[in-house]
Motif scaffolding. Structure first.
Motif, PDB file in Angstrom:
ATOM      1  N   ARG A  55       0.964  -1.039  -0.167  1.00 34.86           N
ATOM      2  CA  ARG A  55      -0.030  -0.198  -0.025  1.00 34.86           C
ATOM      3  C   ARG A  55       0.824   1.297  -0.104  1.00 34.86           C
ATOM      4  N   VAL A  81       2.388   4.591   0.984  1.00 34.93           N
ATOM      5  CA  VAL A  81       2.027   5.308   2.484  1.00 34.93           C
ATOM      6  C   VAL A  81       3.116   6.760   2.419  1.00 34.93           C
ATOM      7  N   GLU A  85       0.807   9.430   4.260  1.00 36.49           N
ATOM      8  CA  GLU A  85      -0.568   8.615   4.745  1.00 36.49           C
ATOM      9  C   GLU A  85      -0.897   9.139   6.135  1.00 36.49           C
ATOM     10  N   GLY A  86      -2.365   9.761   6.033  1.00 37.53           N
ATOM     11  CA  GLY A  86      -2.787  10.320   7.253  1.00 37.53           C
ATOM     12  C   GLY A  86      -2.291  11.579   7.694  1.00 37.53           C
ATOM     13  N   THR A  90      -0.620  17.161   3.046  1.00 38.32           N
ATOM     14  CA  THR A  90       0.461  17.262   2.218  1.00 38.32           C
ATOM     15  C   THR A  90       1.173  18.495   2.262  1.00 38.32           C
ATOM     16  N   PRO A 133      -0.335   9.333  -2.009  1.00 35.77           N
ATOM     17  CA  PRO A 133      -0.075   9.978  -0.661  1.00 35.77           C
ATOM     18  C   PRO A 133      -0.075  11.538  -0.992  1.00 35.77           C
ATOM     19  N   GLU A 159      -4.049  12.520  -1.996  1.00 38.03           N
ATOM     20  CA  GLU A 159      -4.890  12.347  -0.973  1.00 38.03           C
ATOM     21  C   GLU A 159      -4.593  12.751   0.320  1.00 38.03           C
ATOM     22  N   GLY A 160      -3.369  13.294   0.496  1.00 34.66           N
ATOM     23  CA  GLY A 160      -2.938  14.376   1.727  1.00 34.66           C
ATOM     24  C   GLY A 160      -3.222  15.742   1.184  1.00 34.66           C
TER      25      GLY A 160
END
Length: 257
Positions: A107, A109, A126-127, A130, A214, A217-218
């Motif tokens: 995945r 990350v 991830e999480g 950005t 990442p 999505e960030g």
């Protein structure tokens, strides 16, 4: 994760030090098996990244565009594209970038997009939100755009969708406000800055998209295949990125036309 982010940043610095002196210079260009151009910059930059990762994180695997896989079944695997957008690079256009992605158990990350010529860099974890820095300015954050009719669409080349296999892409292109060609990974960076709304591409390899997930999505976006499924190392290579997740259902429906 902080140590891995630091390793990615140093790797990007080393690659940039190789690439910048060769940008807009006379290069020896060959043809790969797939007929795409490759230069001494691609190979030297990937060697610099691999050497650094081997010294810093020797237990990690690597999959690179130029030199293939090394322990691709490791828990942590770096996925590298030393110059994404080689055609732009060899024609002197600063629309290329170095892509450094890190996968954990398959995945993505961590992702880094670096533009050595302009000094811009995007880092996604991830999480986390950005991060972006660069002299040209810009603020991280995909913009709201829930309506395809108002969306700016980007694609590297119409050749990704050969005649007879492009019905879905043409439907989406027709529905969008405007289509811009070219950009490679740079278009995804611009999406993370709220300047592009949709990127649709095909025939992508893991090193083409691994670092992008990442980052986008960030910044609030989404990256899937054309059917809306998460991308994996086994994905067939079709990529759909949207800045506003509300665009995803309409884009998937049009691409399935």
């Amino acid at each position: 994760m902080e140590g891995m982010v630091a390793a990615a940043e140093v790797a990007a610095d080393l690659a940039g030090a190789v690439i910048r002196p060769l940008f807009r210079s006379a290069l020896l260009v060959e043809a790969k098996g797939d007929a795409s151009p490759v230069t001494e910059a691609d190979r030297a930059a990937e060697r610099a990244i691999r050497d650094h990762l081997a010294r810093t994180l020797p237990d990690h695997g690597v999959i690179g565009e130029e030199y293939g896989p090394d322990r691709p079944d490791a828990e942590w695997v770096w996925v590298l594209d030393p110059i994404d957008g080689t055609r732009a690079f060899i024609t002197g256009r600063p629309l290329f970038g170095t892509l450094i992605g890190l996968f954990h158990r398959g995945r993505p990350v961590l992702g880094l997009i670096d533009q050595p010529a302009t000094g811009e860099r995007w880092i996604g974890v991830e999480g986390r939100p950005t991060a972006f820095r660069g002299p040209l300015g810009g603020m991280v954050g995909c913009r709201p755009c829930p309506d395809v009719a108002q969306a700016e669409l980007s694609c590297t080349s119409p050749d990704m969708f050969p005649p007879g296999q492009d019905e879905g892409f043409q439907a989406l292109r027709t529905a969008a406000r405007r289509t811009t060609w070219g950009g490679d990974c740079y278009a995804y960076g611009l999406m993370a800055l709220g300047l592009v709304d949709i990127v649709v591409e095909a025939a992508m390899k893991p090193w083409d998209w691994g670092a992008l997930v990442p980052v986008l999505e960030g910044a609030g976006g989404r990256v899937t295949d054309h059917a809306g499924r998460p991308l994996t190392l086994e994905s067939p290579g079709d990529v759909l990125a949207v800045g506003d997740p509300a665009l995803l259902p309409a884009c998937i429906a049009l691409l399935s036309a």
